[in-house]
Design an enzyme around this catalytic site. Structure first.
Site, short mmCIF file in Angstrom:
data_model
loop_
_atom_site.label_atom_id
_atom_site.label_comp_id
_atom_site.label_asym_id
_atom_site.label_seq_id
_atom_site.Cartn_x
_atom_site.Cartn_y
_atom_site.Cartn_z
N ASP A 1 -22.76 1.19 -14.46
CA ASP A 1 -21.85 0.49 -13.54
C ASP A 1 -20.81 -0.51 -13.96
OD1 ASP A 1 -20.88 0.11 -10.77
OD2 ASP A 1 -22.27 -1.86 -10.65
N GLU B 1 -14.33 -17.17 -8.29
CA GLU B 1 -12.90 -16.99 -8.87
C GLU B 1 -12.25 -18.27 -8.36
OE1 GLU B 1 -14.30 -15.01 -6.66
OE2 GLU B 1 -14.14 -12.90 -7.25
N PHE C 1 -10.56 -19.29 3.16
CA PHE C 1 -9.98 -18.07 3.14
C PHE C 1 -10.48 -17.22 4.05
CE2 PHE C 1 -10.30 -13.39 1.92
CZ PHE C 1 -9.09 -13.02 1.13
N THR C 2 -9.68 -16.36 4.88
CA THR C 2 -10.05 -15.27 5.82
C THR C 2 -9.26 -14.06 5.49
OG1 THR C 2 -8.10 -15.82 7.33
CG2 THR C 2 -10.04 -17.23 7.43
N GLN D 1 -7.95 -12.27 7.81
CA GLN D 1 -6.53 -12.30 8.27
C GLN D 1 -5.41 -12.99 7.66
OE1 GLN D 1 -9.44 -13.53 9.95
NE2 GLN D 1 -9.91 -11.31 10.96
N MET E 1 -5.61 -16.00 2.27
CA MET E 1 -5.13 -17.17 1.71
C MET E 1 -6.20 -18.30 1.69
SD MET E 1 -1.15 -17.61 2.34
CE MET E 1 -1.57 -17.92 4.05
N SER E 2 -6.51 -19.31 0.88
CA SER E 2 -7.00 -20.39 0.96
C SER E 2 -6.10 -21.72 0.40
CB SER E 2 -8.32 -20.24 0.13
OG SER E 2 -8.15 -20.12 -0.90
N LYS F 1 -2.89 -20.65 -1.98
CA LYS F 1 -3.14 -19.58 -3.27
C LYS F 1 -3.84 -18.35 -2.63
CE LYS F 1 -7.73 -19.88 -5.39
NZ LYS F 1 -8.49 -20.24 -4.01
N ASP G 1 -28.70 -0.45 -7.96
CA ASP G 1 -29.52 -1.00 -7.17
C ASP G 1 -29.45 -0.92 -5.57
OD1 ASP G 1 -26.94 -1.91 -6.56
OD2 ASP G 1 -27.23 -4.15 -7.42
#
Length: 718
Positions: free
Chosen positions: A330, A371, A404-405, A407, A410-411, A423, A554
């Site tokens: 994987d 990230e 972040f969402t 919808q 972005m955050s 971003k 897994d």
């Protein structure tokens, strides 16, 4: 200027190794009672070679006891007969000792595992209803012993409590201490609704509360199976092992016939050997060395996996790992680290790099994702001109976090002075900028070019923008996130290639991204946008071509492919379905360990082949010791074969029998540890075996028998 605090990088920890115990002389002593028990003929007959040795030892024992009453009718001196008898019994004992030592290491591990099986009280939910509120469920519980839990019972486990049985979390998330099973001190997170929902009885919940559905019957828990496996109780002989046993049994039968015919034949030359000498000759002719060590080699192969925290459900699985032709791996978590990491900041034309870096890092300060943290970490090592110059930042007091969402995609942060930082997905950020400021066509085109280039390289682009207090918005640039290939994998895949093993990366990514990662990792092929059906079809195609397949998984969606694979390694963190489908379970849940498993399987096969070569070559030298000693008096020409110049016929025969016994003990550590494996072709491995263990198997007895003969010659009567 705000300051970025560089997060502490994760420290790579060496994988935990379940103690298997290195070979030491104490193991011989502690395993001696079990070795004596294995002398029972009902046990010994499973090993034809050593059964013949035991029969021979019993026969010479009778002759030694009867010698004083027969007044020399046996043709051998009582001293010679007793010495042969003692060393034949020791040969048999050393064979059972090798197996007992190998099994003893597993039993020591099993004793440790048994300590985790404690009877605890469980809060069983009465009339569990999946649709009902979890809090309401907890109010309707009854206290029962964990031993009384049945399949599909539902229990509530809170912080500080032991999980009473194997199961899957159906509600909640919690931190769990699994050190009793895996040995790892770091807690792990288990949660419902995913591939990390499985929990093991005997582990402890450290935080929160979870609702667990029991998936095992009493006495059939994962720990119970672990105990049975490491003790070797469930170990079945593998096809290659059975074939080798048949070969050894055939050779033994042939030499029994030869020795039985030798007496009458030699009688015509008035050189009929005694029964004791014939028995000694038979024991030295048959391949006792590999016959004595064969079981220990198989058990030790499984034990080496246990030391790597991998449980093999059978010896067949270990052996199959040694013959694997194709590895399915994987991508996420196996070939890559599993989390995308910031690799580069790309400022748009006219934007100073330092401004992009500062804005991106500040916008990511409150981002808890790997990230987001990687953006901060990269920014902390770069200044505006790209030189290493760590800076320090901290979230301004009064700043508002924008999470972040799905919808907004972005955050960012809303700073106290009214500046807004964002971003996220390029299209979402571009639309956010255009809400207040039209985006020039050349800026949009430059952004699209960066996005396209990063996408073609297999990365993920994040756009960065700022809106100042006047309401004007500006697009600053792009963050390049990439799946980071684990260090050293390309070299290991090259080793696999030299072994004739084809590596295939399996991923749900699009073909473009998959191709980029596959190229960087150095795998031979890849399967993109893979579904469970695609994985299964690929495995079947490979197997139809006569290949053996290994893969890791897994999730429940991996279960069909794990079951179809010749070596299916399920992660301990995975679902119960995955663990039931595979024939190995990795307690550390490290998918890259598949490469180690193949190496251990190869080592098992090489060890068996090396010791078989040594055993057969060993017999050649013993012929030069015994045959001339038996017949040189009648056929003086055989003196030319007596190149060792042994003291006397009796000392030569006894020296060969003694060497035949002690070489077993000398080789026990090698059988347990395994022959060192180096990735190479089958031809080079064969050449190495013949040079080291073939020639070595011929030379060692010449030296050993000669030295033993010098000592035997000091015994009165020889």
């Amino acid at each position: 200027m705000t300051a970025i605090t560089s997060p502490t990088p994760d420290t790579a920890q060496a994988p935990h190794r379940t103690p298997g115990g290195a070979f030491n002389p104490r193991q011989l002593w502690s395993s001696l009672p079990e070795a004596l028990r294995k002398l029972d003929p009902r046990e010994m007959w499973h090993n034809p070679v050593m059964f013949i040795v035991e029969v021979g030892a019993a026969l010479t024992t009778v002759l030694a006891i009867a010698e004083p009453f027969l007044h020399g009718a046996t043709g051998s001196t009582i001293t010679f007969t007793w010495w042969i008898t003692i060393w034949l019994w020791l040969t048999t004992l050393f064979a059972t000792l090798a197996e007992a030592v190998a099994e003893g290491r597993g039993k020591a591990q099993a004793a440790t595992l048994r300590k985790t099986r404690t009877t605890t009280l469980a809060n069983r939910v009465v009339g569990y209803d999946e649709a009902a509120d979890a809090s309401a469920q907890a109010a309707r519980t009854e206290s029962v012993a964990s031993a009384d839990l049945r399949l599909n019972d539902v229990v509530v486990v809170t912080a500080g409590e032991l999980i009473p049985g194997d199961g899957d979390i159906v509600r909640g998330i919690a931190s769990v201490d699994e050190s009793a099973i895996t040995g790892e001190s770091a807690p792990v997170v288990r949660e419902s609704g995913g591939d990390r929902s499985a929990v093991t009885g005997g582990t402890r919940v450290l935080s929160d509360r979870i609702v667990v559905k029991i998936t095992s019957k009493p006495g059939e828990t994962f720990v119970d199976r672990m105990i049975a496996l490491v003790e070797g109780a469930a170990r079945q002989k593998t096809p290659n092992e059975i074939a080798l046993n048949i070969l050894l049994a055939s050779l033994t039968i042939i030499f029994v016939v030869v020795v039985l015919a030798l007496g009458p034949t030699a009688g015509f030359a008035h050189a009929a050997p005694t029964v004791t000498v014939l028995v000694a000759l038979l024991v030295c002719l048959i391949p006792t060395t590999i016959g004595a060590l064969l079981s220990a080699i198989g058990i030790a192969g499984m034990d080496r996996l246990v030391q790597h925290n991998v449980l093999a459900m059978s010896g067949r699985a270990v052996e199959a790992a040694g013959d694997v032709n194709t590895l399915l791996l994987d991508k996420t978590g196996t070939i890559t680290y599993g989390n995308r990491q910031a690799a580069e900041f790309r400022a748009l034309r006219g934007i100073v790099s330092a401004r992009l870096i500062e804005t991106a890092a500040t916008a990511s300060l409150a981002d808890p994702t790997p990230e987001g943290q990687s953006v901060v970490a990269l920014a902390a090592t770069l200044n505006g001109d790209g030189q290493n110059a760590p800076a320090r930042y901290e979230v301004p007091t009064g700043a508002v976090v924008v999470p972040f969402t799905a919808q907004t995609r972005m955050s960012g942060l809303d700073l106290p002075d009214g500046t807004l930082l964002r971003k996220g997905a390029p299209n979402a950020v571009k639309a956010w900028v255009e809400e207040s400021t039209p985006l020039p066509a050349e800026v949009a085109a430059e952004l699209d070019a960066h996005v396209s280039e990063i996408g073609q390289a297999g990365g993920t682009p994040l756009a960065v923008a700022i809106r100042d207090v006047t309401g004007g918005a500006h697009l600053l640039g792009v963050i390049y996130l990439k799946d980071v290939v684990k260090t050293g994998l390309a070299e290991r895949f090259a080793d696999m290639r030299r072994m004739g093993i084809r590596t295939v990366m399996v991923t749900g990514d699009n073909p473009l991204t998959a191709a980029a990662i596959a190229r960087e990792a150095g795998v031979d092929d890849f399967l993109a946008e893979a579904t469970p059906e695609d994985k299964l079809a690929l495995i079947k195609r490979e197997q139809e071509g006569g290949k053996l397949i290994a893969m890791t998984g897994d999730g429940t969606n991996d279960a069909p492919a794990l079951a179809q694979s010749d070596v299916g390694v399920a992660m301990n963190t995975g679902t119960s379905a995955a663990k039931e489908a595979g024939n190995m379970v990795d307690l550390d849940s490290d998918p890259t360990k598949l490469i180690d498993i193949v190496t251990i399987g190869k080592q098992l096969l090489i060890t068996r082949g090396a010791l078989t070569t040594f055993s057969i070559a060993n017999d050649v030298a013993k012929y030069f010791a015994i045959i001339p000693a038996m017949f040189v008096g009648v056929f003086p020409g055989l003196q030319a074969l007596n190149i060792m110049r042994l003291h006397s016929p009796d000392s030569a025969i006894l020296s060969a029998v003694i060497f035949n016994a002690i070489i077993i003990v000398i080789l026990i550590p090698l059988a347990l540890r395994g022959v060192r494996y180096r990735p190479s072709t089958a031809a080079s491995l064969l050449t190495r075996n013949l040079l080291i263990y073939g020639i070595g198997g011929i030379i060692a007895p010449f030296i050993g028998i000669k030295l033993i003969d010098l000592l035997v010659s000091l015994i009165p009567g020889f």
